[in-house]
Design a protein around this motif. Sequence first.
Motif, PDB file in Angstrom:
ATOM      1  N   ASN A   1       1.381   9.709  -5.416  1.00  0.00           N
ATOM      2  CA  ASN A   1       1.893  11.044  -5.114  1.00  0.00           C
ATOM      3  C   ASN A   1       2.821  11.542  -6.211  1.00  0.00           C
ATOM      4  O   ASN A   1       2.823  12.726  -6.537  1.00  0.00           O
ATOM      5  CB  ASN A   1       2.595  11.064  -3.763  1.00  0.00           C
ATOM      6  N   SER A   2       3.615  10.656  -6.788  1.00  0.00           N
ATOM      7  CA  SER A   2       4.500  11.052  -7.877  1.00  0.00           C
ATOM      8  C   SER A   2       3.693  11.480  -9.096  1.00  0.00           C
ATOM      9  O   SER A   2       3.988  12.499  -9.723  1.00  0.00           O
ATOM     10  CB  SER A   2       5.430   9.899  -8.262  1.00  0.00           C
ATOM     11  N   VAL A   3       2.664  10.724  -9.421  1.00  0.00           N
ATOM     12  CA  VAL A   3       1.811  11.059 -10.565  1.00  0.00           C
ATOM     13  C   VAL A   3       1.087  12.376 -10.312  1.00  0.00           C
ATOM     14  O   VAL A   3       1.035  13.245 -11.184  1.00  0.00           O
ATOM     15  CB  VAL A   3       0.798   9.923 -10.845  1.00  0.00           C
ATOM     16  N   LEU A   4       0.571  12.555  -9.105  1.00  0.00           N
ATOM     17  CA  LEU A   4      -0.128  13.795  -8.779  1.00  0.00           C
ATOM     18  C   LEU A   4       0.821  14.989  -8.821  1.00  0.00           C
ATOM     19  O   LEU A   4       0.457  16.068  -9.295  1.00  0.00           O
ATOM     20  CB  LEU A   4      -0.795  13.688  -7.406  1.00  0.00           C
ATOM     21  N   GLY A   5       2.037  14.802  -8.343  1.00  0.00           N
ATOM     22  CA  GLY A   5       3.031  15.867  -8.391  1.00  0.00           C
ATOM     23  C   GLY A   5       3.365  16.266  -9.818  1.00  0.00           C
ATOM     24  O   GLY A   5       3.469  17.449 -10.135  1.00  0.00           O
ATOM     25  N   LEU A   6       3.515  15.288 -10.688  1.00  0.00           N
ATOM     26  CA  LEU A   6       3.810  15.583 -12.092  1.00  0.00           C
ATOM     27  C   LEU A   6       2.638  16.299 -12.756  1.00  0.00           C
ATOM     28  O   LEU A   6       2.829  17.239 -13.536  1.00  0.00           O
ATOM     29  CB  LEU A   6       4.132  14.289 -12.851  1.00  0.00           C
TER      30      LEU A   6
ATOM     31  N   MET B   1       0.820  -1.193   0.000  1.00  0.00           N
ATOM     32  CA  MET B   1       0.000   0.000   0.000  1.00  0.00           C
ATOM     33  C   MET B   1       0.868   1.263   0.000  1.00  0.00           C
ATOM     34  O   MET B   1       0.546   2.225  -0.669  1.00  0.00           O
ATOM     35  CB  MET B   1      -0.925  -0.037   1.229  1.00  0.00           C
ATOM     36  N   GLU B   2       1.965   1.241   0.737  1.00  0.00           N
ATOM     37  CA  GLU B   2       2.841   2.409   0.796  1.00  0.00           C
ATOM     38  C   GLU B   2       3.449   2.691  -0.578  1.00  0.00           C
ATOM     39  O   GLU B   2       3.565   3.853  -0.978  1.00  0.00           O
ATOM     40  CB  GLU B   2       3.938   2.209   1.825  1.00  0.00           C
TER      41      GLU B   2
ATOM     42  N   ILE C   1       3.134   6.163  -2.785  1.00  0.00           N
ATOM     43  CA  ILE C   1       4.290   6.877  -3.338  1.00  0.00           C
ATOM     44  C   ILE C   1       4.107   7.085  -4.834  1.00  0.00           C
ATOM     45  O   ILE C   1       4.343   8.179  -5.352  1.00  0.00           O
ATOM     46  CB  ILE C   1       5.600   6.115  -3.031  1.00  0.00           C
ATOM     47  N   ALA C   2       3.668   6.052  -5.528  1.00  0.00           N
ATOM     48  CA  ALA C   2       3.449   6.151  -6.974  1.00  0.00           C
ATOM     49  C   ALA C   2       2.351   7.164  -7.285  1.00  0.00           C
ATOM     50  O   ALA C   2       2.491   7.993  -8.201  1.00  0.00           O
ATOM     51  CB  ALA C   2       3.089   4.788  -7.548  1.00  0.00           C
TER      52      ALA C   2
END
Length: 58
Positions: A9-14, A1-2, A6-7
Amino acid sequence: MEDEDIALNSVLGLELNRVFFAVRETANKQKIIEFAREVLQSERAELAESVLPEGPAS
């Protein structure tokens, strides 16, 4: 789940970065920054609550 978090959050950040640079008006960029800060602060508060033990320490 963690790893999924992380994945995500990375997509949302991009995506946030893409939207930020697509917006031309400075006022709208400021709104994006403020929104991102609110979300980050909320996430940090939730994380801190989940890490801290409940009740007073004995």
